[in-house]
Design a protein around this motif. Sequence first.
Motif, mmCIF file in Angstrom:
data_model
loop_
_atom_site.group_PDB
_atom_site.id
_atom_site.type_symbol
_atom_site.label_atom_id
_atom_site.label_comp_id
_atom_site.label_asym_id
_atom_site.label_seq_id
_atom_site.Cartn_x
_atom_site.Cartn_y
_atom_site.Cartn_z
ATOM 1 N N MET A 21 2.219 10.810 -1.223
ATOM 2 C CA MET A 21 1.614 10.994 -2.598
ATOM 3 C C MET A 21 1.935 10.360 -4.042
ATOM 4 S SD MET A 21 -2.258 13.654 -2.305
ATOM 5 C CE MET A 21 -1.099 15.154 -1.122
ATOM 6 N N MET A 22 2.612 11.362 -4.511
ATOM 7 C CA MET A 22 2.551 11.722 -5.066
ATOM 8 C C MET A 22 3.846 10.393 -5.983
ATOM 9 S SD MET A 22 4.545 15.539 -5.437
ATOM 10 C CE MET A 22 4.372 16.621 -4.484
ATOM 11 N N LEU A 23 3.757 9.987 -5.227
ATOM 12 C CA LEU A 23 4.647 8.293 -5.405
ATOM 13 C C LEU A 23 3.762 7.653 -6.199
ATOM 14 C CD1 LEU A 23 7.456 6.666 -6.486
ATOM 15 C CD2 LEU A 23 7.329 6.188 -4.284
ATOM 16 N N SER A 24 2.607 7.284 -5.038
ATOM 17 C CA SER A 24 1.748 6.513 -5.312
ATOM 18 C C SER A 24 0.809 6.385 -6.452
ATOM 19 C CB SER A 24 0.209 6.566 -4.210
ATOM 20 O OG SER A 24 -0.327 8.144 -4.312
ATOM 21 N N THR A 25 0.294 7.786 -6.913
ATOM 22 C CA THR A 25 -0.206 8.150 -7.925
ATOM 23 C C THR A 25 -0.063 7.277 -9.394
ATOM 24 O OG1 THR A 25 0.417 10.088 -8.723
ATOM 25 C CG2 THR A 25 -1.397 10.106 -7.800
ATOM 26 N N ILE A 26 1.660 7.423 -9.976
ATOM 27 C CA ILE A 26 1.726 6.701 -10.828
ATOM 28 C C ILE A 26 1.766 4.711 -10.685
ATOM 29 C CG2 ILE A 26 4.123 6.182 -10.078
ATOM 30 C CD1 ILE A 26 5.346 6.745 -13.233
ATOM 31 N N PHE A 27 1.312 4.132 -9.779
ATOM 32 C CA PHE A 27 1.021 3.191 -9.687
ATOM 33 C C PHE A 27 -0.199 3.031 -9.454
ATOM 34 C CE2 PHE A 27 5.311 3.555 -7.109
ATOM 35 C CZ PHE A 27 5.863 2.966 -7.875
ATOM 36 N N ILE A 28 -1.213 3.856 -9.668
ATOM 37 C CA ILE A 28 -2.073 3.769 -9.256
ATOM 38 C C ILE A 28 -2.910 3.553 -10.744
ATOM 39 C CG2 ILE A 28 -4.813 4.490 -8.095
ATOM 40 C CD1 ILE A 28 -3.328 5.330 -5.824
ATOM 41 N N VAL A 29 -2.591 4.364 -11.172
ATOM 42 C CA VAL A 29 -2.318 5.096 -12.165
ATOM 43 C C VAL A 29 -2.356 4.466 -13.471
ATOM 44 C CG1 VAL A 29 -1.999 6.502 -15.161
ATOM 45 C CG2 VAL A 29 -2.981 7.591 -12.719
ATOM 46 N N ALA A 30 -1.473 3.483 -13.515
ATOM 47 C CA ALA A 30 -1.134 2.474 -14.303
ATOM 48 C C ALA A 30 -1.951 1.195 -14.002
ATOM 49 C CB ALA A 30 0.552 2.048 -13.313
ATOM 50 N N VAL A 54 -3.596 -8.338 -15.825
ATOM 51 C CA VAL A 54 -4.731 -8.053 -14.994
ATOM 52 C C VAL A 54 -4.063 -8.401 -13.418
ATOM 53 C CG1 VAL A 54 -7.297 -9.071 -13.896
ATOM 54 C CG2 VAL A 54 -6.806 -8.704 -16.416
ATOM 55 N N LEU A 55 -3.512 -9.457 -13.094
ATOM 56 C CA LEU A 55 -2.775 -9.603 -12.020
ATOM 57 C C LEU A 55 -2.257 -8.803 -11.168
ATOM 58 C CD1 LEU A 55 -2.000 -13.835 -11.297
ATOM 59 C CD2 LEU A 55 -3.438 -12.256 -10.756
ATOM 60 N N SER A 56 -0.432 -8.418 -12.660
ATOM 61 C CA SER A 56 -0.080 -7.253 -12.230
ATOM 62 C C SER A 56 -0.929 -5.356 -12.161
ATOM 63 C CB SER A 56 0.933 -6.707 -12.798
ATOM 64 O OG SER A 56 0.070 -6.779 -14.398
ATOM 65 N N GLY A 57 -2.121 -4.944 -12.698
ATOM 66 C CA GLY A 57 -2.642 -3.951 -12.427
ATOM 67 C C GLY A 57 -3.607 -4.527 -10.977
ATOM 68 N N VAL A 58 -4.418 -5.415 -10.875
ATOM 69 C CA VAL A 58 -4.539 -5.474 -8.711
ATOM 70 C C VAL A 58 -3.268 -4.843 -7.820
ATOM 71 C CG1 VAL A 58 -5.147 -6.934 -6.930
ATOM 72 C CG2 VAL A 58 -6.426 -7.384 -9.300
ATOM 73 N N ALA A 59 -1.967 -5.576 -8.293
ATOM 74 C CA ALA A 59 -1.507 -5.753 -7.074
ATOM 75 C C ALA A 59 -0.831 -4.119 -7.378
ATOM 76 C CB ALA A 59 -0.558 -6.038 -7.324
ATOM 77 N N LEU A 60 -0.788 -2.971 -9.159
ATOM 78 C CA LEU A 60 -0.123 -2.060 -8.790
ATOM 79 C C LEU A 60 -1.360 -1.121 -7.957
ATOM 80 C CD1 LEU A 60 1.143 -2.523 -12.165
ATOM 81 C CD2 LEU A 60 2.418 -1.512 -10.632
ATOM 82 N N LEU A 61 -2.766 -1.360 -8.368
ATOM 83 C CA LEU A 61 -3.060 -0.495 -7.562
ATOM 84 C C LEU A 61 -3.795 -0.619 -6.797
ATOM 85 C CD1 LEU A 61 -6.563 1.864 -9.259
ATOM 86 C CD2 LEU A 61 -7.630 -0.839 -9.035
ATOM 87 N N VAL A 62 -3.867 -1.795 -5.769
ATOM 88 C CA VAL A 62 -4.014 -1.976 -4.187
ATOM 89 C C VAL A 62 -2.304 -1.528 -3.771
ATOM 90 C CG1 VAL A 62 -3.460 -3.802 -2.894
ATOM 91 C CG2 VAL A 62 -5.059 -3.825 -4.492
ATOM 92 N N GLY A 63 -1.669 -1.495 -4.306
ATOM 93 C CA GLY A 63 -0.318 -1.168 -3.371
ATOM 94 C C GLY A 63 -0.241 0.374 -3.784
ATOM 95 N N GLY A 64 -0.522 0.564 -4.966
ATOM 96 C CA GLY A 64 -0.284 2.267 -5.043
ATOM 97 C C GLY A 64 -1.728 2.819 -3.672
ATOM 98 N N VAL A 65 -2.657 2.201 -3.909
ATOM 99 C CA VAL A 65 -4.285 2.824 -2.749
ATOM 100 C C VAL A 65 -3.327 2.900 -1.165
ATOM 101 C CG1 VAL A 65 -5.573 2.769 -1.599
ATOM 102 C CG2 VAL A 65 -5.474 3.153 -4.265
ATOM 103 N N LEU A 82 -0.204 2.927 -0.242
ATOM 104 C CA LEU A 82 1.167 3.672 -0.109
ATOM 105 C C LEU A 82 0.474 5.213 -0.469
ATOM 106 C CD1 LEU A 82 3.906 3.295 -0.465
ATOM 107 C CD2 LEU A 82 4.365 4.221 -2.754
ATOM 108 N N LEU A 83 -0.920 5.566 -0.606
ATOM 109 C CA LEU A 83 -0.901 6.501 -0.508
ATOM 110 C C LEU A 83 -2.146 7.287 0.898
ATOM 111 C CD1 LEU A 83 -2.096 9.872 -2.322
ATOM 112 C CD2 LEU A 83 -4.886 7.257 -2.499
ATOM 113 N N VAL A 84 -2.803 5.663 1.524
ATOM 114 C CA VAL A 84 -3.186 6.204 2.167
ATOM 115 C C VAL A 84 -2.125 6.513 3.634
ATOM 116 C CG1 VAL A 84 -5.281 4.718 3.822
ATOM 117 C CG2 VAL A 84 -5.655 5.867 1.513
ATOM 118 N N GLY A 85 -1.288 5.348 3.452
ATOM 119 C CA GLY A 85 -0.375 5.424 4.234
ATOM 120 C C GLY A 85 -0.274 3.773 4.962
ATOM 121 N N VAL A 86 -0.507 3.094 4.598
ATOM 122 C CA VAL A 86 -1.458 1.673 5.408
ATOM 123 C C VAL A 86 -0.529 0.588 5.198
ATOM 124 C CG1 VAL A 86 -3.060 0.989 4.514
ATOM 125 C CG2 VAL A 86 -3.352 0.384 6.676
ATOM 126 N N TYR A 87 0.111 -0.433 6.392
ATOM 127 C CA TYR A 87 1.190 -0.987 5.447
ATOM 128 C C TYR A 87 2.083 -1.107 4.128
ATOM 129 C CZ TYR A 87 -2.178 -3.679 8.272
ATOM 130 O OH TYR A 87 -3.045 -4.953 8.553
#
Length: 129
Positions: free
Chosen positions: A1-10, A45-56, A58-63
């Motif tokens: 959970m903690m690791l994912s937050t940096i990607f979500i915030v970024a 913008v593309l990297s922002g979307v990828a960071l957000l999707v990947g972070g979420v 990772l947070l949820v633990g899906v794929y």
Amino acid sequence: MMLSTIFIVAGASHLVDPAKTAARLEGSPLGYLATSLAPAEPLVVLSGVALLVGGVALLVGVYTRAAALGLLALIIPITITVQIGNMAALGPLFKNVGLAGGLIFFITHGSDAFGVDAWRSARRDSRVH
């Protein structure tokens, strides 16, 4: 959970103020490596979307493994273009090295007992037995 937050915030930061992040990319010593492929703002913008999707994910633990691999594939060029060659960015450079280590853990181990991946695996295993 903690690791994912940096990607979500970024990711959110990239999407809320892409011009600011694009200016940082354009001002970086090796930023031209990225901006030779596309203009800075669409890349941000593309990297922002990828960071957000990947972070979420990772947070949820899906794929989890795929999300971690995608995030690792994203932070490598970000690290090269924005932080290498910039002595003021040594802290963020080593932060990204640490993040890469955490992502490699999830690439190799998945979400273990937590997350949607583990829940789906347990359900699948209970149906087989």
